[in-house]
Design an enzyme around this catalytic site. Sequence first.
Site, PDB file in Angstrom:
ATOM      1  N   GLU A 199      -6.541  -1.386  -7.182  1.00  0.00           N
ATOM      2  CA  GLU A 199      -5.771  -0.473  -7.802  1.00  0.00           C
ATOM      3  C   GLU A 199      -4.748  -1.330  -8.410  1.00  0.00           C
ATOM      4  O   GLU A 199      -4.163  -2.236  -7.873  1.00  0.00           O
ATOM      5  CB  GLU A 199      -5.107   0.436  -6.751  1.00  0.00           C
ATOM      6  N   ASN A 217      -4.616   5.873  -1.177  1.00  0.00           N
ATOM      7  CA  ASN A 217      -3.735   6.289   0.185  1.00  0.00           C
ATOM      8  C   ASN A 217      -3.101   7.760  -0.020  1.00  0.00           C
ATOM      9  O   ASN A 217      -2.936   8.190   1.018  1.00  0.00           O
ATOM     10  CB  ASN A 217      -2.748   5.280   0.186  1.00  0.00           C
ATOM     11  N   HIS A 251      -3.294  -3.874  -5.617  1.00  0.00           N
ATOM     12  CA  HIS A 251      -3.766  -3.327  -4.147  1.00  0.00           C
ATOM     13  C   HIS A 251      -5.070  -3.322  -3.778  1.00  0.00           C
ATOM     14  O   HIS A 251      -5.792  -2.600  -4.449  1.00  0.00           O
ATOM     15  CB  HIS A 251      -3.210  -1.627  -4.061  1.00  0.00           C
ATOM     16  N   SER A 285       1.006  -1.206  -0.038  1.00  0.00           N
ATOM     17  CA  SER A 285       0.012   0.026  -0.090  1.00  0.00           C
ATOM     18  C   SER A 285       0.919   1.290  -0.042  1.00  0.00           C
ATOM     19  O   SER A 285       0.425   2.466  -0.066  1.00  0.00           O
ATOM     20  CB  SER A 285      -0.807  -0.258   1.170  1.00  0.00           C
TER      21      SER A 285
END
Length: 314
Positions: A179, A217, A167, A146
């Site tokens: 992702e 993120n 991800h 991440s």
Amino acid sequence: MAFVTRQFMRSMSSSTASAKKIIVKHVTVIGGGLMGAGIAQVAAATGHTVVLVDQTEDILAKSKKGIEESLRKVAKKKFAENPKAGGEFVEKTLSSIVTSTDAASVVHSTDLVVEAIVENLKVKNELFKRLDKFAAEHTIFASNTSSLQITSIANATTRQDRFAGLHFFNPVPLMKLVEVIKTPMTSQKTFESLVDFSKALGKHPVSCKDTPGFIVNRLLVPYLMEAIRLYERVSDGDASKEDIDTAMKLGAGYPMGPFELLDYVGLDTTKFIIDGWHETDVKNPLYQPSPCLNKLVAENKSGKKTGEGFYKYK
């Protein structure tokens, strides 16, 4: 002339075959924690055969038990009016998952290796460097990191063109987003194969560049850190953590407030991410460490998983 033509046709056929996308059927998941177990579950539930790998049989037994409990919850909701079908769904999915403590011995026949282990670049590099020697030539490697740069992980292997980021989000069985991170070296075939695999899992893939935090993120972590900074200034009359959570839920429509989310994700995970970003961009005000966060992690108060973070859960 005929010989040259045949050679040319064979060459063209070979090039076309090599350009074809990989249809992922067999998946190896490295790491039996929450993320790894979740990835294994959704892959098995959508018709893939899965090998789940971790260091000990005890960890794997716990992972398999967690997967079964999760599947029963899914079946209860999905097959509410047909419990028998629900039971069959659980058993069929579980039968598609086998476990192993030896990653090198199981990757020779897999289409995709998904790594979901500790967020440590050295450990990930050592893992992929070793697996690179045993995996089939067509096998795609993917990391569920991440926060780390995918390129830095891929460089430990000789298959940079068959390496990408994949991800997932926690809890994997419920969260629809994936992702798909393409490095400058990732081939289009690899990228498209992973997009197709994500869709086969019932997920919604989005394309990301290999930048810190990718999409979610990169936006989410600075938001969480700003909430902590606001809380740290509580002595100046800014806001309590309870008020901040309530404000974001009722005012912004978020399902969880930032402190509830921090505790759910894990304060240690957030600290690891922000510390890594701070090292690469020391002057960026968004990436500044938090004394409050550092103190809680040092006291082993990492959120729900330890029983206490910003809130208490015991």
